[in-house]
Write an enzyme that holds these catalytic residues in place. Structure first.
Site, PDB file in Angstrom:
ATOM      1  N   LYS A   1     -11.570   0.503  13.934  1.00 24.73           N
ATOM      2  CA  LYS A   1     -10.200   0.801  14.372  1.00 24.73           C
ATOM      3  C   LYS A   1     -10.143   0.965  15.889  1.00 24.73           C
ATOM      4  O   LYS A   1      -9.145   0.608  16.528  1.00 24.73           O
ATOM      5  CB  LYS A   1      -9.677   2.055  13.658  1.00 24.73           C
TER       6      LYS A   1
ATOM      7  N   TYR B   1     -15.556   2.725  10.132  1.00 23.26           N
ATOM      8  CA  TYR B   1     -14.087   2.696  10.118  1.00 23.26           C
ATOM      9  C   TYR B   1     -13.548   3.082  11.498  1.00 23.26           C
ATOM     10  O   TYR B   1     -12.712   2.383  12.077  1.00 23.26           O
ATOM     11  CB  TYR B   1     -13.573   3.643   9.032  1.00 23.26           C
TER      12      TYR B   1
ATOM     13  N   GLY C   1       0.829  -1.215   0.000  1.00 32.11           N
ATOM     14  CA  GLY C   1       0.000   0.000   0.000  1.00 32.11           C
ATOM     15  C   GLY C   1       0.854   1.252   0.000  1.00 32.11           C
ATOM     16  O   GLY C   1       2.084   1.181  -0.085  1.00 32.11           O
ATOM     17  N   PHE C   2       0.196   2.378   0.135  1.00 27.25           N
ATOM     18  CA  PHE C   2       0.887   3.669   0.096  1.00 27.25           C
ATOM     19  C   PHE C   2       1.898   3.800   1.244  1.00 27.25           C
ATOM     20  O   PHE C   2       3.108   3.859   1.013  1.00 27.25           O
ATOM     21  CB  PHE C   2      -0.172   4.777   0.111  1.00 27.25           C
TER      22      PHE C   2
ATOM     23  N   GLY D   1      -3.788  -1.899  -2.457  1.00 32.61           N
ATOM     24  CA  GLY D   1      -2.361  -1.697  -2.723  1.00 32.61           C
ATOM     25  C   GLY D   1      -2.017  -2.195  -4.121  1.00 32.61           C
ATOM     26  O   GLY D   1      -2.868  -2.733  -4.827  1.00 32.61           O
TER      27      GLY D   1
END
Ligand code: UDP
Length: 347
Positions: free
Chosen positions: A160, A156, A17-18, A43
Site C-alpha cells: 500500500k 500489505y 466489497g464491504f 467481495g
C-alpha cells in the site's frame, strides 16, 4: 446530486466489497452512473443486492490484474474510486504473493488506465502504512515504522505504501489527478470476519454464544470508524481540487482496546459468551507482529471536507449483528442463545 454538478460516471473497483458496496449505493444516491469492477474474490454480489437492478449501475466481473478489463471498465468514466485490493491480515499472512500482485500490479494498472482516459482517481489506502508507530495521533506525515519485510504481515503495508508512492509519482510526473485516503479500521454491516477483521468476528461469536477470541493480551488499541461516516467523506475528498496529490486519514474518534471491545460486544448483544485470550502465534503464525496502538489524527480531512466520526461503536455493533443475522452468515452451526434471540426480536 450535488447542486450544480453534472452527472458523472464513476468506476468503483472492488465495488462488491464491504466499503465498496456502501460507496456504490452512496454514488447512485448522488445521481452518478456507476460501474463496478470486482473479481468477487473477497467481495460478494450479495453486497449489492439492494441496487443490482438500478438503471445507472453496471457490474463487470473481472480482475484489476487484467489490463484489458480495466481499460474496458474505465470506458467513459471521469473518476475512479480504487478499492479493489487483497485485504485482511489473515488473508495477507496466508497468501502474501496474491496480496503483493493484486495490491501493486493491480493498482498500477488502474492508475495507468486512468491517465490514458484522463479520469481522476481516489486511491483507497490504509492506516497499516504507519505500521508500528504508536504516536498519540498519527498525522498524514507521520513516520512509517515497519517490521522485517520477510514477515508476510508487513507485505500489505509495504504494497500500500508503494501504491501511494506510485500515485504521487504519477500525479507529479504525468499529471494524474489523484487523491489518497487512509482508512482506519472501518466497520459496519457487510464486513465479513472471514479474512480476520475483528468486529464481525467478535459479533458473530457473541451471537453464537461462543467464546470471543481476543488475540495477544487484548490491550492493543484501535479507533473504529463507521462506514457510513467514512464513505461520504471519501466522495467529498475526491471531488475537492485541493486534495490532489494529498493523503487524508479517515478514522474513528474513540480509542478502545480489543479486550474492551469484546466486553462491549457481549454487553451490547446481551450475550452469554466469555472472552478467550489466544496467543498471536496460534491466531496467525509464529513471529506475528501486531500494531500495539493506532490512533488517527483526522484534522486534515476535517479541515477539507468537515469529516467527523459521529456514529457510536454501540450502534455499529447493533447494526453489524443485525446484518449478520439477516444474512444468515452465521452458518448451520449457529446457535444464537437467549441474548441473541432477544436481540433478533428487537429488530
Ligand atoms: N483480533 C482479535 N480477534 C479476532 C480478530 C482480530 O483480537 O478475532 C485483533 C487483531 O490481532 C488486532 C485487532 O484485533 O490486534 C484488529 O484486527 P483487524 O484484523 O480487524 O484489523 P487490523 O487493525 O489488525 O488491521
Amino acid at each position: 446530486m450535488y447542486p450544480g454538478r453534472a452527472a458523472t460516471r464513476s468506476l468503483v473497483t472492488g465495488g462488491a466489497g464491504f466499503v465498496g458496496s456502501h460507496l456504490v449505493e452512496h454514488l447512485l444516491g448522488l445521481g452518478d452512473e456507476v460501474v463496478v469492477l470486482d473479481d468477487l474474490s473477497t467481495g460478494s454480489a450479495c453486497n449489492l443486492a439492494g441496487v443490482v437492478d438500478h438503471p445507472r449501475l453496471t457490474m463487470i466481473h473481472g480482475s484489476i490484474l487484467n489490463t484489458l478489463t480495466v481499460g474496458q471498465a474505465m470506458q467513459g468514466c471521469d473518476r475512479v474510486f480504487h478499492l479493489a485490493a487483497a485485504v485482511g491480515v489473515k488473508l495477507i499472512v496466508e497468501q502474501p504473493l496474491r496480496g503483493l500482485r493484486v495490491n501493486i500490479h493491480g493498482t498500477e494498472n488502474v492508475l495507468t488506465a486512468a491517465i490514458e482516459r484522463q479520469a481522476s482517481v481516489l486511491l483507497v489506502s490504509t492506516s497499516e502504512v504507519y505500521g508500528k508507530n504508536t504516536a498519540d495521533r498519527l498525522r498524514e506525515d507521520s513516520d512509517r515504522v515497519l517490521g522485517d519485510p520477510l514477515l508476510s504481515r508487513w507485505t500489505y503495508a509495504g504494497a500500500k505504501g508503494i501504491d501511494e508512492a506510485f500515485a504521487k509519482a504519477y500525479c507529479d510526473q504525468e499529471g494524474l489527478d489523484v487523491s489518497i485516503v487512509r482508512l482506519f479500521n472501518t466497520v459496519g454491516p457487510r464486513q465479513t470476519g472471514r479474512y480476520g477483521m475483528v468486529l464481525p468476528n467478535l459479533v458473530g461469536q457473541a451471537l453464537r454464544g461462543q467464546p470471543l477470541t481476543v488475540f495477544g493480551d487484548g490491550l492493543q488499541t484501535r479507533c473504529f470508524s463507521a462506514v457510513e461516516d467514512v464513505v461520504p467523506a471519501m466522495v467529498l475528498i475526491e471531488r475537492d481540487p485541493r486534495s490532489r496529490g494529498q493523503a487524508y486519514n479517515l478514522g474513528g474518534a474513540r480509542e478502545i482496546s480489543i479486550l474492551d471491545l469484546a466486553h462491549e460486544v457481549i454487553r451490547t448483544l446481551d450475550s452469554r459468551s466469555t472472552v478467550e485470550l489466544v496467543p498471536y502465534a496460534q491466531a496467525y503464525a509464529p513471529g506475528f507482529e501486531d500494531m500495539r496502538r493506532r490512533v488517527p489524527d483526522n484534522t486534515k480531512a476535517n479541515a477539507l471536507v468537515g469529516y467527523e466520526p459521529r456514529t457510536s461503536l454501540t450502534s455499529t455493533i447493533m447494526r453489524v449483528a443485525a446484518d449478520l443475522l439477516s444474512r444468515e452468515r452465521l452458518g448451520s452451526d449457529a446457535m444464537p442463545l437467549a441474548g441473541a434471540e432477544s436481540f433478533r426480536g428487537a429488530l
